[in-house]
Design a protein around this motif. Structure first.
Motif, PDB file in Angstrom:
ATOM      1  N   HIS A 183       0.819  -1.217   0.000  1.00  0.00           N
ATOM      2  CA  HIS A 183       0.000   0.000   0.000  1.00  0.00           C
ATOM      3  C   HIS A 183       0.855   1.270   0.000  1.00  0.00           C
ATOM      4  O   HIS A 183       0.508   2.252  -0.666  1.00  0.00           O
ATOM      5  CB  HIS A 183      -0.922   0.007   1.215  1.00  0.00           C
ATOM      6  N   ILE A 184       1.975   1.256   0.725  1.00  0.00           N
ATOM      7  CA  ILE A 184       2.866   2.428   0.706  1.00  0.00           C
ATOM      8  C   ILE A 184       3.455   2.618  -0.685  1.00  0.00           C
ATOM      9  O   ILE A 184       3.468   3.736  -1.218  1.00  0.00           O
ATOM     10  CB  ILE A 184       3.987   2.281   1.747  1.00  0.00           C
ATOM     11  N   ALA A 263       6.955  -4.455  -4.668  1.00  0.00           N
ATOM     12  CA  ALA A 263       7.099  -3.405  -3.655  1.00  0.00           C
ATOM     13  C   ALA A 263       8.482  -3.460  -3.026  1.00  0.00           C
ATOM     14  O   ALA A 263       9.116  -2.414  -2.803  1.00  0.00           O
ATOM     15  CB  ALA A 263       6.018  -3.553  -2.587  1.00  0.00           C
ATOM     16  N   LEU A 264       8.981  -4.655  -2.737  1.00  0.00           N
ATOM     17  CA  LEU A 264      10.322  -4.791  -2.171  1.00  0.00           C
ATOM     18  C   LEU A 264      11.365  -4.136  -3.061  1.00  0.00           C
ATOM     19  O   LEU A 264      12.273  -3.449  -2.579  1.00  0.00           O
ATOM     20  CB  LEU A 264      10.654  -6.268  -1.960  1.00  0.00           C
ATOM     21  N   GLN A 265      11.245  -4.328  -4.372  1.00  0.00           N
ATOM     22  CA  GLN A 265      12.231  -3.733  -5.280  1.00  0.00           C
ATOM     23  C   GLN A 265      12.211  -2.207  -5.203  1.00  0.00           C
ATOM     24  O   GLN A 265      13.246  -1.554  -5.304  1.00  0.00           O
ATOM     25  CB  GLN A 265      11.980  -4.206  -6.714  1.00  0.00           C
ATOM     26  N   ASP A 280       9.496   6.090   5.055  1.00  0.00           N
ATOM     27  CA  ASP A 280       9.192   5.186   3.944  1.00  0.00           C
ATOM     28  C   ASP A 280       8.386   5.853   2.831  1.00  0.00           C
ATOM     29  O   ASP A 280       8.306   5.320   1.714  1.00  0.00           O
ATOM     30  CB  ASP A 280       8.518   3.901   4.425  1.00  0.00           C
ATOM     31  N   ALA A 281       7.805   7.032   3.085  1.00  0.00           N
ATOM     32  CA  ALA A 281       7.180   7.795   1.993  1.00  0.00           C
ATOM     33  C   ALA A 281       8.212   8.291   0.986  1.00  0.00           C
ATOM     34  O   ALA A 281       7.843   8.809  -0.072  1.00  0.00           O
ATOM     35  CB  ALA A 281       6.394   8.973   2.555  1.00  0.00           C
ATOM     36  N   SER A 282       9.493   8.105   1.279  1.00  0.00           N
ATOM     37  CA  SER A 282      10.554   8.470   0.338  1.00  0.00           C
ATOM     38  C   SER A 282      10.489   7.683  -0.955  1.00  0.00           C
ATOM     39  O   SER A 282      11.130   8.064  -1.947  1.00  0.00           O
ATOM     40  CB  SER A 282      11.929   8.273   0.990  1.00  0.00           C
ATOM     41  N   VAL A 283       9.736   6.584  -0.972  1.00  0.00           N
ATOM     42  CA  VAL A 283       9.541   5.870  -2.243  1.00  0.00           C
ATOM     43  C   VAL A 283       8.967   6.829  -3.286  1.00  0.00           C
ATOM     44  O   VAL A 283       9.279   6.726  -4.469  1.00  0.00           O
ATOM     45  CB  VAL A 283       8.628   4.641  -2.034  1.00  0.00           C
TER      46      VAL A 283
END
Length: 297
Positions: A183-184, A263-265, A280-283
């Protein structure tokens, strides 16, 4: 006085859990590798402990709030570990996210010495930890729950007792982490894609949070992007670890998990770009770099 407890790991989650126990009337000893955190806890009314063994001495409940299984094993069985000094019948509450099989192995080793083990990962973030309002996904024997329940209730708003076997709590937590990570990543992809279209992303946030595409993670994480505030409430590396555990579990069971693999990648790539310790919003920042989107800040 509610009794004696120990909290090992006074980070953003552990500190709030320890102070919640203090408010509930427990005499709490705390230890951490960071001396500043221990000093801050002493100022809040706790006892500063020099090691897990020191913290666990005379405590009926020992709460471990460290990062992973390796650290949990060190807290228990390493030099000056808590297992050395825990009284017979005391309960070790393990809140680290880990592979369920490792939780079972640690539990068996501790329980062979006459102590109890609760597999009890947590969810909710630092603010809820400080409020004593976490969600805890716990499993273990009824004897372990009977001893630990007052302390658990002091730290939680929702305490799920998920079964008599350690490892079940860990398995529930990994399902949560699979969904949270996906979801993130999806929220960050969507907001960066919106920015690439030239949309007002504050208005996108307003619209999506009132629409069917909303998720708890979109609603919670995208304000970090809007504010250009990547102070780590939950760091990228947490999902590198947790989604990696999910891949290992799924591979061992020959079960496909392609969405969490993707998502992991994205979390790995974000970490590789130097943002592993950031929120983690840095994605979203990674997507913006790749796709030429302009985000706030």
């Amino acid at each position: 006085m509610a009794g004696k407890a120990a909290v090992i790991g006074l980070g953003s989650m552990g500190f709030g859990m320890a102070t919640s126990l203090l408010r509930a009337g427990f005499a709490v000893a705390g230890c951490d590798v960071d001396a500043g955190s221990v000093s801050r806890f002493a100022q809040a009314g706790g006892r500063a402990a020099a090691s897990p063994a020191d913290a666990a001495r005379d405590a009926s409940v020992v709460v471990s709030v460290v990062v992973n299984a390796a650290q949990t094993e060190t807290v228990l069985f390493g030099e000056a570990g808590a297992a050395e000094t825990m009284a017979e019948g005391a309960v070790f509450v393990s809140s680290a996210t880990m592979d369920p099989e490792i939780a079972r192995r640690l539990a068996a080793r501790l329980e062979a010495s006459g102590r109890h083990y609760l597999d009890a990962p947590i969810s909710g973030g630092a603010q809820r930890a400080a409020e004593g309002a976490l969600t805890m996904l716990a499993s273990g024997s009824e004897a372990a729950f009977a001893t630990a329940r007052p302390a658990l209730q002091a730290m939680t708003a929702k305490l799920y007792e998920l079964g008599p076997e350690p490892g079940q709590g860990a398995a529930f937590k990994m399902i949560n982490q699979l969904l949270a990570g996906v979801h993130i990543a999806a929220a960050c992809e969507a907001i960066a894609f919106a920015a690439r279209q030239g949309l007002d992303i504050a208005k996108v946030y307003e619209v999506i949070t009132a629409s069917a595409g909303n998720s708890w993670m979109f609603e919670n994480r995208i304000p970090h992007v809007l504010d250009a505030d990547y102070t780590p409430r939950s760091a990228v590396e947490i999902f590198v670890k947790d989604l990696g555990i999910i891949q290992d579990m799924a591979r061992g069971q020959r079960f496909p998990v392609p969405l969490s693999a993707a998502a992991l990648q994205m979390f790995l790539a974000t970490s590789a770009c130097g943002m592993g310790r950031d929120d983690d919003a840095s994605v979203a920042r990674l997507y913006a770099q790749i796709g030429g989107a302009k985000l706030p800040g």
